[in-house]
Design a protein around this motif. Structure first.
Motif, PDB file in Angstrom:
ATOM      1  N   ASN A 233      -6.179   3.911  -6.087  1.00 45.63           N
ATOM      2  CA  ASN A 233      -5.409   4.993  -7.044  1.00 45.63           C
ATOM      3  C   ASN A 233      -4.506   5.651  -6.211  1.00 45.63           C
ATOM      4  OD1 ASN A 233      -6.914   4.097  -9.577  1.00 45.63           O
ATOM      5  ND2 ASN A 233      -8.590   4.916  -8.646  1.00 45.63           N
ATOM      6  N   ASN A 234      -4.705   5.536  -5.005  1.00 44.71           N
ATOM      7  CA  ASN A 234      -3.788   6.662  -4.316  1.00 44.71           C
ATOM      8  C   ASN A 234      -2.468   5.683  -3.763  1.00 44.71           C
ATOM      9  OD1 ASN A 234      -5.242   8.909  -4.770  1.00 44.71           O
ATOM     10  ND2 ASN A 234      -6.544   8.378  -2.835  1.00 44.71           N
ATOM     11  N   THR A 235      -2.554   4.401  -3.840  1.00 46.83           N
ATOM     12  CA  THR A 235      -1.375   3.612  -3.479  1.00 46.83           C
ATOM     13  C   THR A 235      -1.144   2.480  -4.472  1.00 46.83           C
ATOM     14  OG1 THR A 235      -2.861   1.935  -2.355  1.00 46.83           O
ATOM     15  CG2 THR A 235      -2.523   3.715  -1.004  1.00 46.83           C
ATOM     16  N   TYR A 236       0.025   1.703  -4.206  1.00 50.12           N
ATOM     17  CA  TYR A 236       0.226   0.616  -5.082  1.00 50.12           C
ATOM     18  C   TYR A 236      -0.326  -0.651  -4.899  1.00 50.12           C
ATOM     19  CZ  TYR A 236       3.445   3.874  -7.666  1.00 50.12           C
ATOM     20  OH  TYR A 236       3.993   4.831  -8.342  1.00 50.12           O
ATOM     21  N   ARG A 237      -1.479  -0.633  -3.832  1.00 51.39           N
ATOM     22  CA  ARG A 237      -2.042  -1.690  -3.636  1.00 51.39           C
ATOM     23  C   ARG A 237      -2.606  -2.379  -4.903  1.00 51.39           C
ATOM     24  NH1 ARG A 237      -7.607  -2.641  -2.039  1.00 51.39           N
ATOM     25  NH2 ARG A 237      -8.017  -4.428  -0.505  1.00 51.39           N
ATOM     26  N   PHE A 238      -2.479  -3.895  -4.835  1.00 53.54           N
ATOM     27  CA  PHE A 238      -2.775  -4.780  -6.167  1.00 53.54           C
ATOM     28  C   PHE A 238      -1.988  -4.156  -7.490  1.00 53.54           C
ATOM     29  CE2 PHE A 238      -5.906  -6.244  -3.131  1.00 53.54           C
ATOM     30  CZ  PHE A 238      -5.576  -7.554  -2.992  1.00 53.54           C
ATOM     31  N   ARG A 239      -0.881  -3.538  -7.333  1.00 55.71           N
ATOM     32  CA  ARG A 239      -0.321  -3.275  -8.344  1.00 55.71           C
ATOM     33  C   ARG A 239       1.177  -3.485  -8.397  1.00 55.71           C
ATOM     34  NH1 ARG A 239      -2.889   1.025 -10.869  1.00 55.71           N
ATOM     35  NH2 ARG A 239      -4.821   1.781  -9.539  1.00 55.71           N
ATOM     36  N   GLY A 240       1.839  -3.849  -9.476  1.00 52.95           N
ATOM     37  CA  GLY A 240       3.232  -4.162  -9.297  1.00 52.95           C
ATOM     38  C   GLY A 240       3.831  -4.754 -10.551  1.00 52.95           C
ATOM     39  N   LYS A 241       5.182  -4.969 -10.836  1.00 56.12           N
ATOM     40  CA  LYS A 241       5.676  -5.617 -11.855  1.00 56.12           C
ATOM     41  C   LYS A 241       6.761  -6.573 -11.636  1.00 56.12           C
ATOM     42  CE  LYS A 241       6.557  -0.819 -13.908  1.00 56.12           C
ATOM     43  NZ  LYS A 241       7.420   0.296 -14.420  1.00 56.12           N
ATOM     44  N   PHE A 242       6.725  -7.629 -12.691  1.00 61.72           N
ATOM     45  CA  PHE A 242       7.737  -8.620 -12.368  1.00 61.72           C
ATOM     46  C   PHE A 242       7.954  -9.296 -13.792  1.00 61.72           C
ATOM     47  CE2 PHE A 242       3.063  -9.312 -12.016  1.00 61.72           C
ATOM     48  CZ  PHE A 242       2.712 -10.270 -13.023  1.00 61.72           C
ATOM     49  N   LYS A 243       8.554 -10.366 -13.848  1.00 62.72           N
ATOM     50  CA  LYS A 243       9.266 -11.065 -15.027  1.00 62.72           C
ATOM     51  C   LYS A 243       8.733 -12.528 -15.058  1.00 62.72           C
ATOM     52  CE  LYS A 243      13.180  -8.064 -16.026  1.00 62.72           C
ATOM     53  NZ  LYS A 243      14.551  -7.987 -16.421  1.00 62.72           N
ATOM     54  N   ALA A 244       8.571 -12.992 -16.251  1.00 58.32           N
ATOM     55  CA  ALA A 244       8.355 -14.462 -16.517  1.00 58.32           C
ATOM     56  C   ALA A 244       9.498 -15.332 -16.248  1.00 58.32           C
ATOM     57  CB  ALA A 244       7.788 -14.907 -17.821  1.00 58.32           C
ATOM     58  N   ASN A 245       9.599 -16.584 -16.378  1.00 59.98           N
ATOM     59  CA  ASN A 245      10.986 -17.222 -16.288  1.00 59.98           C
ATOM     60  C   ASN A 245      11.529 -17.434 -17.594  1.00 59.98           C
ATOM     61  OD1 ASN A 245       9.657 -19.292 -17.225  1.00 59.98           O
ATOM     62  ND2 ASN A 245       9.357 -20.488 -15.321  1.00 59.98           N
TER      63      ASN A 245
ATOM     64  N   SER B 273       0.618  10.001 -14.427  1.00 66.86           N
ATOM     65  CA  SER B 273      -0.128   8.604 -14.896  1.00 66.86           C
ATOM     66  C   SER B 273      -1.242   9.320 -15.478  1.00 66.86           C
ATOM     67  CB  SER B 273      -0.617   8.206 -13.502  1.00 66.86           C
ATOM     68  OG  SER B 273       0.667   7.493 -13.121  1.00 66.86           O
ATOM     69  N   ALA B 274      -1.926  10.416 -14.843  1.00 63.05           N
ATOM     70  CA  ALA B 274      -3.188  10.985 -15.553  1.00 63.05           C
ATOM     71  C   ALA B 274      -2.783  11.456 -16.876  1.00 63.05           C
ATOM     72  CB  ALA B 274      -3.800  12.019 -14.948  1.00 63.05           C
TER      73      ALA B 274
ATOM     74  N   TYR C 204      -4.571   3.207 -14.870  1.00 63.38           N
ATOM     75  CA  TYR C 204      -3.013   2.844 -14.611  1.00 63.38           C
ATOM     76  C   TYR C 204      -2.279   3.840 -13.787  1.00 63.38           C
ATOM     77  CZ  TYR C 204       1.421   1.824 -16.369  1.00 63.38           C
ATOM     78  OH  TYR C 204       3.007   1.546 -16.479  1.00 63.38           O
ATOM     79  N   VAL C 205      -1.410   3.533 -13.054  1.00 64.34           N
ATOM     80  CA  VAL C 205      -0.542   4.219 -12.294  1.00 64.34           C
ATOM     81  C   VAL C 205       0.947   4.035 -12.784  1.00 64.34           C
ATOM     82  CG1 VAL C 205       0.132   5.018 -10.078  1.00 64.34           C
ATOM     83  CG2 VAL C 205      -2.351   4.627 -10.424  1.00 64.34           C
TER      84      VAL C 205
ATOM     85  N   GLY D 194       0.746  -1.124  -0.001  1.00 67.26           N
ATOM     86  CA  GLY D 194      -0.143   0.063   0.039  1.00 67.26           C
ATOM     87  C   GLY D 194       0.871   1.406   0.032  1.00 67.26           C
ATOM     88  N   GLU D 195       1.978   1.355  -0.558  1.00 66.93           N
ATOM     89  CA  GLU D 195       2.932   2.282  -0.590  1.00 66.93           C
ATOM     90  C   GLU D 195       2.092   3.594  -1.500  1.00 66.93           C
ATOM     91  OE1 GLU D 195       5.706  -1.174  -1.709  1.00 66.93           O
ATOM     92  OE2 GLU D 195       3.796  -0.445  -2.028  1.00 66.93           O
ATOM     93  N   VAL D 196       2.185   4.661  -0.853  1.00 69.86           N
ATOM     94  CA  VAL D 196       1.448   5.820  -1.394  1.00 69.86           C
ATOM     95  C   VAL D 196       2.022   6.230  -2.803  1.00 69.86           C
ATOM     96  CG1 VAL D 196       0.806   8.336  -0.909  1.00 69.86           C
ATOM     97  CG2 VAL D 196       0.529   6.524   0.965  1.00 69.86           C
ATOM     98  N   VAL D 197       1.228   6.537  -3.460  1.00 72.69           N
ATOM     99  CA  VAL D 197       1.889   7.175  -4.925  1.00 72.69           C
ATOM    100  C   VAL D 197       1.887   8.670  -4.880  1.00 72.69           C
ATOM    101  CG1 VAL D 197       1.315   7.403  -7.295  1.00 72.69           C
ATOM    102  CG2 VAL D 197       0.245   5.224  -6.020  1.00 72.69           C
ATOM    103  N   PRO D 198       3.156   8.968  -5.140  1.00 74.63           N
ATOM    104  CA  PRO D 198       3.635  10.711  -4.996  1.00 74.63           C
ATOM    105  C   PRO D 198       2.371  11.531  -5.975  1.00 74.63           C
ATOM    106  CG  PRO D 198       5.433   9.223  -5.205  1.00 74.63           C
ATOM    107  CD  PRO D 198       4.331   8.240  -5.469  1.00 74.63           C
ATOM    108  N   SER D 199       2.100  12.454  -5.354  1.00 76.92           N
ATOM    109  CA  SER D 199       1.328  13.309  -6.099  1.00 76.92           C
ATOM    110  C   SER D 199       1.749  13.708  -7.329  1.00 76.92           C
ATOM    111  CB  SER D 199       1.043  14.555  -5.521  1.00 76.92           C
ATOM    112  OG  SER D 199       0.537  14.374  -4.177  1.00 76.92           O
ATOM    113  N   LEU D 200       2.868  13.779  -7.682  1.00 79.09           N
ATOM    114  CA  LEU D 200       3.577  14.287  -9.111  1.00 79.09           C
ATOM    115  C   LEU D 200       3.304  12.811  -9.878  1.00 79.09           C
ATOM    116  CD1 LEU D 200       5.007  15.972 -10.867  1.00 79.09           C
ATOM    117  CD2 LEU D 200       6.989  15.089 -10.237  1.00 79.09           C
TER     118      LEU D 200
END
Length: 272
Positions: free
Chosen positions: A128-140, A32-33, A68-69, A21-27
């Motif tokens: 939309n104000n945090t990174y809850r259920f958002r993330g990046k990763f790679k396949a194997n 993102s918008a 999207y953020v 739940g890291e807060v998304v910075p205002s900028l």
């Protein structure tokens, strides 16, 4: 890869410290918008998307949408494996295991394909104000990514509700630069009933994307002998999926949970 503490998950710790739940910075929210508006005008312009843009070029494409953020953190926990939910969220809803295999037009795997993932929780709520259920990763190396998360819930106004879905931007990584990124949505419908997608408000600007619906399975033994969301029981002869579930359950054991449902899908990236 993230620190060893996350490789071993530390799921009990997540239950008390919502690290997703890291807060998304205002900028970043402003950027993102702006980015979303540019994508709408250049890549997803209504009515053109299906006939001239990505919707006409890849059968699995879907629109990015407004949620999207930029700047989502890595959720990688091991090679080809990611965790999108905290222990608290897995307990509140239920563990859902999504497996995505990425291939070339020739059917070859896309090693270390990249994923930028976002979704609502099972109640249909986005953060939309945090990174809850958002993330990046790679396949194997085989182009396979396993994602431990929760089933996304339906949301939207009556008559125009959107079936639950995962948003994903999939890239070819460094191994296959001749391929192009794909923006898609992977739908999760109760009882695997695609009619839930008929009310999608996006159907006003593009054809319904029923080919993007998961054929989800459930494991009643992990859910009080109930078929989660009405999904059929996982085939006892599906050795590959059973092996994946067993691996994840060995990690979930520390918080006394098990995978209750999931699905597999294969996505092909187009050549340039």
């Amino acid at each position: 890869m993230e620190p060893a503490q996350r490789v071993s998950f530390g799921l009990r710790r997540f239950a008390h410290n919502d690290s997703n739940g890291e807060v998304v910075p205002s900028l970043t929210r402003i950027s993102s918008a702006v980015y979303g508006f540019i994508v709408l005008l250049t890549q997803e312009f209504p009515f053109l998307w299906s006939h001239f843009l990505q919707g006409s070029k890849n059968d699995r494409a879907d629109m990015m949408g407004p949620y999207y953020v930029l700047g989502a953190p890595s959720r990688q926990v091991e090679d080809g494996k990611a965790v999108l939910a905290t222990a608290g969220e897995l307990k509140q809803f239920a563990p859902y295991l999504m497996t995505v295999t990425v291939k070339t037009p020739k059917g070859e795997p896309v090693p270390y394909a990249t994923f930028d993932w976002w979704q609502a929780d099972t109640s249909g709520t986005y953060s939309n104000n945090t990174y809850r259920f958002r993330g990046k990763f790679k396949a194997n190396a085989d182009g396979v990514a396993e994602v431990l998360t929760v089933a996304p819930g339906e949301y939207g106004p009556k008559g125009y509700a959107r079936a639950g879905h995962f948003h994903v931007i999939i890239g070819p990584g460094d191994a296959k630069p001749e391929l192009v990124h794909l923006t898609t949505q992977i739908y999760v419908c109760e009882n695997n009933d695609a009619s839930a997608m008929n009310t999608d408000i996006l159907n006003l600007v593009r054809a319904v994307r029923k080919q993007n619906m998961n054929q989800s399975w459930s494991i009643p033994e992990a859910n009080g002998l109930q078929q989660y969301m009405g999904f059929p029981k996982l085939d006892s002869e599906d050795a590959d999926t059973l092996k994946r579930v067993e691996w994840w359950n060995s990690k979930l054991e520390e918080i006394e949970l098990k995978v209750v449902a999931g699905a597999e899908t294969e996505i092909v990236l187009n050549s340039r």
